[in-house]
Design a protein around this motif. Structure first.
Motif, mmCIF file in Angstrom:
data_model
loop_
_atom_site.group_PDB
_atom_site.id
_atom_site.type_symbol
_atom_site.label_atom_id
_atom_site.label_comp_id
_atom_site.label_asym_id
_atom_site.label_seq_id
_atom_site.Cartn_x
_atom_site.Cartn_y
_atom_site.Cartn_z
ATOM 1 N N SER B 50 106.250 55.113 66.775
ATOM 2 C CA SER B 50 107.695 55.132 67.029
ATOM 3 C C SER B 50 108.416 55.405 65.604
ATOM 4 C CB SER B 50 108.315 53.677 67.450
ATOM 5 O OG SER B 50 108.167 53.869 68.952
ATOM 6 N N ASP B 171 109.855 59.905 72.807
ATOM 7 C CA ASP B 171 109.264 58.715 72.706
ATOM 8 C C ASP B 171 109.019 58.154 74.022
ATOM 9 O OD1 ASP B 171 107.937 56.409 71.792
ATOM 10 O OD2 ASP B 171 109.280 56.008 70.079
ATOM 11 N N GLU B 172 107.761 58.270 74.583
ATOM 12 C CA GLU B 172 107.638 57.529 75.538
ATOM 13 C C GLU B 172 108.730 57.970 76.647
ATOM 14 O OE1 GLU B 172 105.894 53.556 75.998
ATOM 15 O OE2 GLU B 172 106.038 53.610 73.810
HETATM 16 MG MG LIG Z 1 107.068 52.682 70.081
#
Ligand SMILES: [Mg+2]
Ligand SMILES: Nc1ncnc2c1ncn2[C@@H]1O[C@H](COP(=O)(O)OP(=O)(O)OP(=O)(O)O)[C@@H](O)[C@H]1O
Lengths: 401, 234
Positions: B50, B171-172
């Motif tokens: 991240s 991000d995810e």
């Molecule tokens: Mg993360």
């Protein structure tokens, strides 16, 4: 950009209608209070000024008594009939003078009676006090000279004694004297001080002296100054003349009081002006409190919308644009509050003026001032929360739970 | 694929905290991403994925080392300039969708266009087109709470691509979705990459999701553990 920000803030406000209204409630009440206070204050001033003007234009009252409180009115000798002529002839700037004397009496017509004031005077009285004749006529010269038993009714005794009947030519009795009604005066209504100005009966001064009082005293003189003169000059002239006529030395204490109605009206409007300013100031405090209310809710809103702010920053909003958004939102809120407050204040003071029998004075300036001021409240109190929003770190803000 | 690097991270270090509490989230990272690539980022929790994405998204700057975007050194730009860079070149899809509540799908998608100064009429048309592209035609007026998780994420993707960004960072993106919804999202990303040439950088924990990408990098302790081309993307 500015337009979309404005639209965005409207959408945001609509999205939370109830909260928006509660937020602006403080501003609404504050603005309404300021508007109502100032409008009603101006109404009261207008009312007092017009009441005093209704006493007569450029009018001075002259009556025996000392300006010092220790001397009672009755201890000063009364005025004389000659004084009126002397004032008219010898004081510069005097347009007209009316002498009057009065007392209270029970006036009887048929089976009706009414306690009222009997005023002995001359036709000049109707001129200086600006009384019109509604029906009938004034006194004739011979009536005035011979002291004929005739009378002119004020609107109140006319109504109380005659109701819907025509009073002209009727005989009314006061004490053991019988008077023929020759006229009725127009109506003036209540004065500022609440007394009924129409509640009296006028008779010739000579009649009053001979048949009612049994002396030749004059209680009061009404002196009207000509348009172009300063009433204060006339006031001084009358004082000097009366001093001379009553044999009081230059440096002695005068025993005649000369009152200027302009003086009274200036004093009254000054007093109501101070009162209006004071009430307005108190009301502005509530506007300030309203501003703090907006700041409070905006701070809550910034915290609540942290993720939204993070998102906006992430997708490319500049800090300055986020600042602008929240500033615009606060300003739109408080300006909306201002508009509602203006409507409420005007509506409220219209109703209140009606209930208090005051004239409704619409003051455009105060509306503009209230509007601008409410907008400024939004900017001032919105700035702190807006800056807080703009300073958020987008990464932290996006992660905020 | 074009080989001129779109993004370069050169010996990038990111340090959080100070002294004993110091955390090296990125520790001498080298990463070069060419234009038009679909890159999957994997690695254990806390390995710096991240942190790296925030940097690639110009939301953060390196403690040391260089981050080049089209040859421009991002670390030297001001906050305002980085905001403009994000506005004009980047699109974001977050794990938590991050849609505006009580705001309908179309208005959510329009948001980045507002900051680009696109006129209301064009905004509307482009938002509707983007929603159509992610298979949400007819759902324009639905608020997020009237949409399923998969649909919400597709709105978020529509919002990220409506500006036609050079890079889409995710991000995810499938973190909250079941495998069927996840596959839908993946196929959508693959399509955007293929049809529009949008460079896509996606963090995922799931090897199956990563298999949709052309290249897969593994993070460990703030560095690359492995960097492989995917011979046969799903
Ligand atoms: Mg993360
Ligand atoms: N703002 C911060 N302050 C301090 N430390 C941080 C901060 N952000 C990240 N870290 C630390 O940096 C390291 C890398 O974090 P990062 O979020 O990049 O990991 P990640 O690979 O995304 O993990 P996950 O798979 O759980 O999302 C972690 O040890 C984390 O605790």
């Amino acid at each position: 950009m500015f337009w979309s920000t404005l639209l965005m803030s409207f959408r945001e406000i609509r999205r939370n209608t109830l909260r928006s209204i509660l937020t602006t409630l403080g501003v609404i009440i504050g603005v309404a209070a300021v508007i109502a206070m100032v409008t009603l204050g101006q109404g009261a001033t207008a009312r007092i000024t017009s009441d005093i003007a209704s006493l007569g234009k450029n009018l001075l009252f002259v009556f025996p008594g000392s300006a010092r409180r220790t001397t009672t009115v009755t201890s000063a000798p009364p005025l004389r009939v000659d004084d009126a002529r002397a004032v008219l002839e010898e004081v510069a700037g005097v347009a007209n003078v009316a002498a009057a004397a009065g007392r209270s009496a029970l006036v009887v017509y048929g089976n009706k009676n009414w306690r009222t004031g009997i005023t002995g005077t001359t036709n000049n009285y109707f001129e200086v006090r600006e009384w019109g004749i509604a029906t009938g006529r004034r006194f004739t010269d011979s009536e005035l000279l011979t002291g004929a038993p005739v009378c002119i009714l004020g609107a109140t005794p006319r109504r109380e004694l005659f109701g819907n009947q025509d009073p002209l030519g009727a005989q009314v009795r006061a004490g053991n004297v019988s008077f023929e009604v020759i006229g009725v005066l127009t109506e003036k209504g209540r004065s500022t001080f609440g007394d009924d100005q129409d509640d009296f009966v006028a008779i010739p001064l000579a009649t009053f002296h001979r048949r009612v009082a049994g002396n030749t005293d004059v209680g009061v003189m009404y002196v009207s100054a000509s348009e172009s003169t300063e009433t204060s000059n006339v006031q001084r002239g009358v004082e000097a003349l009366m001093r001379q006529r009553r044999g009081i030395p230059e440096d002695g204490e005068g025993d005649v009081i000369v009152r200027d109605t302009k003086e009274i009206s200036d004093l009254a409007s000054k007093a109501t002006g101070v009162l209006t300013a004071l009430l307005g100031a108190i009301a502005s405090v509530s506007l300030l409190v309203g501003g703090i209310g907006i700041m409070n809710i905006m701070l809550v809103s910034v915290t609540e919308r942290t993720r939204e702010i993070g998102l906006r920053l992430a997708i490319g909003a500049r800090a300055s644009e986020v600042l602008l958004q929240f500033l615009v939102e606060a300003t739109v809120l408080s300006t909306l509050g201002g508009v509602l407050g203006i409507a409420l204040g005007l509506g409220g003071s219209y109703l209140a003026a009606h209930a208090l029998k005051l004239p409704f004075v619409f003051i455009p300036q105060i509306v503009v001032v209230a509007f601008v001021f409410s907008g400024m409240v939004g900017i001032a109190f919105g700035y702190f929360p807006a800056r807080k929003a703009a300073k958020l770190n987008p990464i932290d803000a996006l992660r905020y739970e | 694929m074009s080989s001129a690097p779109l993004i370069e991270l050169i010996n990038v270090t990111k340090i959080y905290g100070k002294g004993d509490a110091e955390v090296r989230a990125l520790d001498g990272l080298h990463l070069t991403i060419p234009e038009g690539q679909f890159l999957a980022v994997m690695g254990a929790s806390g390995s710096g994925k991240s942190t790296c994405m925030n940097m690639l998204g110009c939301l953060d700057v390196p403690t040391s080392g260089d981050h080049l975007f089209r040859g421009v050194e991002v670390g030297r730009l001001s906050m305002e300039q980085r905001a403009l860079l994000r506005r004009n070149y980047l699109g974001f899809v977050f794990q938590g969708f991050n849609l505006l509540a009580r705001t309908n799908a179309r208005e959510n998608v329009e948001l980045p266009l507002i900051y680009r100064g696109v006129r209301a009429k064009d905004r509307r048309a482009r938002a509707i087109e983007a929603l159509g592209m992610v298979g949400l035609a007819g759902r324009e007026t639905h608020a997020p709470n009237e949409l399923s998780g998969g649909q919400q994420q597709r709105v978020a993707i529509a919002r990220a691509m409506v500006t036609n960004p050079a890079v889409l960072l995710a991000d995810e993106p499938t973190g909250n979705l079941d495998s069927q919804r996840s596959d839908e999202i993946m196929r959508l990303l693959v399509r955007l990459n293929a049809e529009r040439g949008i460079t896509i950088i996606m963090v995922t924990h799931d090897a199956h999701m990563a298999s949709f990408a052309q290249r897969i990098v593994q993070f460990k302790d703030g560095r690359l553990l492995s960097d492989e081309m995917n011979a046969r993307p799903a």
